[in-house]
Design a protein around this motif. Sequence first.
Motif, PDB file in Angstrom:
ATOM      1  N   ARG A 113      -3.377   1.033  -1.300  1.00  0.00           N
ATOM      2  CA  ARG A 113      -1.700   1.138  -1.990  1.00  0.00           C
ATOM      3  C   ARG A 113      -1.151   2.401  -1.291  1.00  0.00           C
ATOM      4  NH1 ARG A 113      -0.189   1.978  -8.370  1.00  0.00           N
ATOM      5  NH2 ARG A 113       1.897   1.688  -8.079  1.00  0.00           N
ATOM      6  N   GLU A 132       2.239  -7.995  -4.725  1.00  0.00           N
ATOM      7  CA  GLU A 132       1.153  -6.882  -4.771  1.00  0.00           C
ATOM      8  C   GLU A 132       0.648  -6.921  -6.103  1.00  0.00           C
ATOM      9  OE1 GLU A 132       1.727  -2.919  -2.564  1.00  0.00           O
ATOM     10  OE2 GLU A 132       2.233  -2.530  -4.682  1.00  0.00           O
ATOM     11  N   CYS A 140      -2.510  -8.246  -1.682  1.00  0.00           N
ATOM     12  CA  CYS A 140      -1.344  -8.739  -1.404  1.00  0.00           C
ATOM     13  C   CYS A 140      -1.277 -10.300  -1.169  1.00  0.00           C
ATOM     14  CB  CYS A 140      -0.639  -8.203  -0.438  1.00  0.00           C
ATOM     15  SG  CYS A 140      -0.622  -6.338  -0.775  1.00  0.00           S
TER      16      CYS A 140
END
Length: 193
Positions: A70, A125, A154
Amino acid sequence: MGDNNVNLPPGFRFYPSDEELVVHFLHRKASLLPCHPDVIPDLDLYPYDPWELDGKALAEGNQWYYYSRRTQNRVTSNGYWNPMGIEEAVVTSSNNKRVGMKKFYVFHIGEAHDGGSKTNWIMQEYLLSDSASSSRSSKRKTQQKTDHSKWVICRVYEHNDNDDDDDDGGIELSCLDEVFLSLDDLEEISLPN
């Protein structure tokens, strides 16, 4: 694209639900537990434009899946992923417990400061909810801080404007599903005596 499914037995397809992505894949990845089957690759998303994912991410149909760290930097060489402002909770089907979040992004070609040009590429996401990542043992927390929130899964796909918005998430029905759904039509069919 078949090369990406080498770890799946012949005939099997990868069409996970949101809950399955978070609980069976992301949670295990963040907890450093093995995933079986181990089919989703680690990929640093942000150097790649969405049309460059083929051969790098797990492809199934018109969707690509991968783990990534992330980050706030969602800029590629040709554009950037812009948040759509849509966030959905991912909950378990058994007890409606929140296990994660799903955030939506749209890809823009160009630079963020001049607005770029919006494309049809969408990224979902998935990240663990704070409660999911904080439910680990307290011993582990005191020994070292784990980075559960740093991993995301994702799902990237190109949205077709001609698609009907049936809210099926791009999931295709299996042959058995179609047979069972067609059984409802049997009442309308008149059979010969």
